[in-house]
Scaffold this active site. Structure first.
Site, mmCIF file in Angstrom:
data_model
loop_
_atom_site.group_PDB
_atom_site.id
_atom_site.type_symbol
_atom_site.label_atom_id
_atom_site.label_comp_id
_atom_site.label_asym_id
_atom_site.label_seq_id
_atom_site.Cartn_x
_atom_site.Cartn_y
_atom_site.Cartn_z
ATOM 1 N N SER A 254 -2.888 2.731 -5.008
ATOM 2 C CA SER A 254 -3.190 3.635 -6.127
ATOM 3 C C SER A 254 -1.921 4.165 -6.788
ATOM 4 C CB SER A 254 -4.077 4.789 -5.661
ATOM 5 O OG SER A 254 -3.544 5.407 -4.527
ATOM 6 N N HIS A 284 -8.535 0.713 0.953
ATOM 7 C CA HIS A 284 -7.744 1.881 0.528
ATOM 8 C C HIS A 284 -8.682 3.095 0.489
ATOM 9 C CE1 HIS A 284 -4.527 4.075 -1.216
ATOM 10 N NE2 HIS A 284 -4.591 3.676 -2.484
ATOM 11 N N HIS A 331 -2.919 1.331 9.436
ATOM 12 C CA HIS A 331 -2.174 1.699 8.226
ATOM 13 C C HIS A 331 -1.027 0.716 8.021
ATOM 14 C CE1 HIS A 331 -0.125 4.131 5.196
ATOM 15 N NE2 HIS A 331 -1.307 4.672 5.020
ATOM 16 N N ARG A 340 -2.537 13.753 8.041
ATOM 17 C CA ARG A 340 -3.651 14.167 7.174
ATOM 18 C C ARG A 340 -4.950 14.185 7.983
ATOM 19 N NH1 ARG A 340 -2.980 9.726 2.602
ATOM 20 N NH2 ARG A 340 -3.057 8.485 4.506
ATOM 21 N N ASP A 386 -8.784 8.790 6.335
ATOM 22 C CA ASP A 386 -10.192 8.547 6.008
ATOM 23 C C ASP A 386 -11.122 8.672 7.216
ATOM 24 O OD1 ASP A 386 -9.638 7.948 3.256
ATOM 25 O OD2 ASP A 386 -8.772 6.068 3.956
ATOM 26 N N ARG A 412 -5.372 12.347 -5.539
ATOM 27 C CA ARG A 412 -4.298 11.382 -5.769
ATOM 28 C C ARG A 412 -3.723 11.475 -7.181
ATOM 29 N NH1 ARG A 412 -2.509 7.241 -2.608
ATOM 30 N NH2 ARG A 412 -2.695 8.972 -1.121
ATOM 31 N N ARG A 432 8.932 -5.445 -13.360
ATOM 32 C CA ARG A 432 8.811 -6.895 -13.517
ATOM 33 C C ARG A 432 9.464 -7.616 -12.345
ATOM 34 N NH1 ARG A 432 7.813 -11.811 -13.593
ATOM 35 N NH2 ARG A 432 7.444 -12.919 -15.559
HETATM 36 N N1 CMX Z 1 -9.672 -2.799 12.187
HETATM 37 C C1 CMX Z 1 -9.594 -4.125 12.465
HETATM 38 N N2 CMX Z 1 -8.529 -4.884 12.160
HETATM 39 C C2 CMX Z 1 -7.487 -4.260 11.615
HETATM 40 C C3 CMX Z 1 -7.471 -2.889 11.352
HETATM 41 C C4 CMX Z 1 -8.636 -2.147 11.639
HETATM 42 N N3 CMX Z 1 -8.727 -0.861 11.372
HETATM 43 N N4 CMX Z 1 -6.278 -2.573 10.805
HETATM 44 C C5 CMX Z 1 -5.580 -3.711 10.719
HETATM 45 N N5 CMX Z 1 -6.304 -4.732 11.203
HETATM 46 C C6 CMX Z 1 -5.971 -6.145 11.217
HETATM 47 C C7 CMX Z 1 -5.717 -6.602 9.781
HETATM 48 O O1 CMX Z 1 -6.949 -6.880 9.108
HETATM 49 C C8 CMX Z 1 -4.861 -7.806 10.014
HETATM 50 O O2 CMX Z 1 -5.700 -8.893 10.396
HETATM 51 P P1 CMX Z 1 -5.396 -10.392 9.909
HETATM 52 O O3 CMX Z 1 -4.091 -10.738 10.539
HETATM 53 O O4 CMX Z 1 -6.553 -11.147 10.420
HETATM 54 O O5 CMX Z 1 -5.324 -10.342 8.416
HETATM 55 C C9 CMX Z 1 -4.015 -7.398 11.211
HETATM 56 O O6 CMX Z 1 -4.743 -6.341 11.858
HETATM 57 C C10 CMX Z 1 -2.653 -6.873 10.836
HETATM 58 O O7 CMX Z 1 -2.794 -5.837 9.890
HETATM 59 P P2 CMX Z 1 -1.738 -4.655 9.805
HETATM 60 O O8 CMX Z 1 -0.417 -5.242 9.465
HETATM 61 O O9 CMX Z 1 -1.822 -3.795 11.001
HETATM 62 O O10 CMX Z 1 -2.323 -3.786 8.609
HETATM 63 P P3 CMX Z 1 -2.188 -4.046 7.046
HETATM 64 O O11 CMX Z 1 -0.945 -3.412 6.573
HETATM 65 O O12 CMX Z 1 -2.380 -5.467 6.695
HETATM 66 O O13 CMX Z 1 -3.455 -3.266 6.491
HETATM 67 C C11 CMX Z 1 -4.974 -1.478 6.330
HETATM 68 C C12 CMX Z 1 -3.496 -1.864 6.488
HETATM 69 C C13 CMX Z 1 -5.050 0.027 6.140
HETATM 70 C C14 CMX Z 1 -5.547 -2.167 5.098
HETATM 71 C C15 CMX Z 1 -5.746 -1.899 7.624
HETATM 72 O O14 CMX Z 1 -5.238 -1.173 8.714
HETATM 73 C C16 CMX Z 1 -7.245 -1.697 7.508
HETATM 74 O O15 CMX Z 1 -7.922 -2.582 6.986
HETATM 75 N N6 CMX Z 1 -7.782 -0.528 8.003
HETATM 76 C C17 CMX Z 1 -9.189 -0.225 7.853
HETATM 77 C C18 CMX Z 1 -9.488 0.239 6.441
HETATM 78 C C19 CMX Z 1 -8.913 1.609 6.210
HETATM 79 O O16 CMX Z 1 -9.088 2.540 6.970
HETATM 80 N N7 CMX Z 1 -8.206 1.765 5.066
HETATM 81 C C20 CMX Z 1 -7.677 3.068 4.636
HETATM 82 C C21 CMX Z 1 -6.164 3.183 4.769
HETATM 83 C C22 CMX Z 1 -5.661 4.507 4.274
HETATM 84 C C23 CMX Z 1 -5.883 4.624 2.799
HETATM 85 O O17 CMX Z 1 -5.224 3.890 2.023
HETATM 86 O O18 CMX Z 1 -6.747 5.394 2.366
#
Ligand code: CMX
Length: 454
Positions: A254, A284, A331, A340, A386, A412, A432
């Site tokens: 965002s 997100h 995260h 938070r 969250d 935000r 860019r």
């Molecule tokens: N549950 C299951 N698997 C998860 C996970 C979770 N909560 N968090 C990470 N992973 C997985 C990823 O999907 C990824 O899998 P692949 O290798 O198969 O693609 C692997 O672990 C590595 O991911 P990472 O490097 O730890 O995390 P990313 O930086 O790629 O992603 C985030 C970060 C937040 C998108 C991820 O932790 C996630 O999907 N969490 C659940 C959704 C969530 O709570 N989002 C809100 C975040 C805060 C916000 O922005 O509001």
């Protein structure tokens, strides 16, 4: 429910905040200029192939002085941790949480405002709350099944015709002055966006109740609670919520979207509408609604009595085995429990420790990290903001969880708008970065050479 006594404005048109901001901007500009001119060739980071295919994770390529996210400590706003922000910012009489407007001041100037300064800003912002009728018409024209984030994005977009920056740009004001009209646009939008959020809530979920007009004697948090039709302490809940969601440095979807759009000199209405669209993804901001959906599914099965740990573990594993993420956990940057999350947990422990849904959240806190560690994928097994935020809303009667990301978006926008004002002030260029093809990357990492040798 009035927290803020109406007072006569003590100051005239060029507000104290804008004056202070001007001082800060003039003092800061030589630093940016010097970095680019004298130190432009210094290497500060290296890019690995995994980062190029991996969402640019961790590449140091953006500047924001508004906030910084340490993986272990969490967010700092202008150098202050969240507990410090909550302690130092001025509060309304008898309130637990500080004025949200004070945070806007802090993010813009780097200084904790005095009570007088915040009160002046509140008056200024309350005078900017007038919303043209066409915005209500845009909202009303949406079907009631539309997602509130789509409505919010469209409503903000429709306000674009009010942009002062566009008028000034067409008049040919110099680049050094762009920040002034951007400040006006940003402050106008920030004053209006909670009203738009409350209107959307009333339209979608309380259609019979009618819409409340803003109360000019109330600060942002209290007025939002009033317009939502929620009693105390929902004013404090709103203040807490808007403050903790305000900023999370510049690289998240965002914040980055807002900055990217604004870098082409699109005005803040385009930028914030885009920011809202990025926030609406389940990885997100939408994760807060997903957490509630996931929790309620579990609670439906077991009722008010939280089941034993092994049952919870199985529920978490079932989600993972179905190929889904555990919402509210993990995260991209953080490597510890999100502060938070902690702020909201402490608030919940103080106000409703025995609430059954909160008990579920607490019990899952003891189970999910272990399971995610065993699962072995997530780099951060700890909860993020969250995992806790929906439960607080639920307890205070906002049970339509599709709406939760709108609350995140209102918060935000404080950080995104502050960043955009500073982007304009420091005259950052259009963004860019460079893309390359897969062939090129394969060649760069040596795959082509190895294949030729085979
Ligand atoms: N549950 C299951 N698997 C998860 C996970 C979770 N909560 N968090 C990470 N992973 C997985 C990823 O999907 C990824 O899998 P692949 O290798 O198969 O693609 C692997 O672990 C590595 O991911 P990472 O490097 O730890 O995390 P990313 O930086 O790629 O992603 C985030 C970060 C937040 C998108 C991820 O932790 C996630 O999907 N969490 C659940 C959704 C969530 O709570 N989002 C809100 C975040 C805060 C916000 O922005 O509001």
């Amino acid at each position: 429910m009035s927290n803020f006594e109406m007072k006569k404005p003590k100051y005239q048109t060029m507000s104290t905040l804008k004056n202070k901001l001007e001082e800060k901007i003039l003092a800061h500009r030589p630093r940016t200029k010097r970095l680019a001119k004298e130190y432009g060739d210094v290497v500060i980071d290296q890019v690995h192939a995994r980062q190029v295919v991996g969402g640019m994770r961790g590449i140091k390529c953006l500047i924001s002085d508004i906030s910084y996210l340490d993986p272990y400590e969490g967010i700092r706003y202008r150098g202050y941790t969240l507990p410090e922000v909550f302690e130092l910012l001025p509060k309304p009489e008898g309130a637990e949480m500080p004025y949200v407007e004070g945070l806007y001041w802090l993010l813009l100037t780097g200084e904790i405002p005095t009570r007088d300064e915040v009160e002046e800003l509140i008056l200024d912002m309350n005078n900017r709350r007038i919303i043209p009728k066409y915005v209500w018409d845009v909202i009303d024209s949406f079907p009631s099944e539309s997602h509130p984030m789509a409505i919010l994005s469209a409503a903000v977009m429709s306000l674009e015709r009010e942009s002062l920056f566009n008028i000034k740009y067409r008049q040919g004001v110099p680049k050094t002055e762009y920040w002034r009209s951007t400040f006006e646009d940003a402050t106008n939008l920030l004053a209006k966006i909670p009203l738009i959020g409350a209107y959307i809530y009333n339209k979608l979920y309380q259609p019979g109740k009618g819409h409340r007009f803003p109360d000019p004697s109330l600060d942002m948090g209290a007025n939002f609670a009033y317009m939502m039709g929620k009693d105390k302490p929902y004013d404090d809940v709103s203040r807490m919520y808007f403050i903790i969601h305000a900023d999370h440095e510049a690289g998240n979807v965002s914040a980055h979207t807002g900055h990217l759009i604004a870098s082409s000199l699109s005005d803040v209405y385009y930028a914030v509408s885009g920011m809202i669209n990025g926030l609406a993804g389940p990885l997100h901001g939408l994760a807060n609604q997903e957490v509630l959906r996931w929790l309620l599914k579990l609670k439906e099965k077991y009722g008010n009595q939280v089941p034993p740990k092994d049952v919870l573990r199985q529920y978490v594993w079932d989600t993972l085995n179905a190929g889904q993420v555990i919402p509210g956990y993990g995260h991209a940057v953080l490597r510890r429990t999100d502060p938070r999350y902690t702020v909201q947990r402490e608030f919940s422990l103080k106000h409703f420790p025995d609430d059954p849904l909160f008990q579920y959240v607490s019990a899952l806190y003891e189970v999910v990290p272990e399971v995610l560690k065993e699962h072995g994928k997530a780099k951060n097994p700890w909860p993020n903001v969250d995992a806790q935020s929906g439960v607080v809303q639920w307890y205070y009667g906002v049970r339509e969880y599709d709406f939760y990301t709108v609350l995140f978006a209102i918060g935000r926008s404080i950080g995104v708008l502050s960043n955009i004002i500073w982007d304009r002030a420091l005259m950052y260029p259009i963004e860019r970065p460079k893309s390359i093809t897969t062939d090129m990357l394969e060649e760069m990492v040596g795959i082509k050479k190895v294949e030729e040798q085979v």
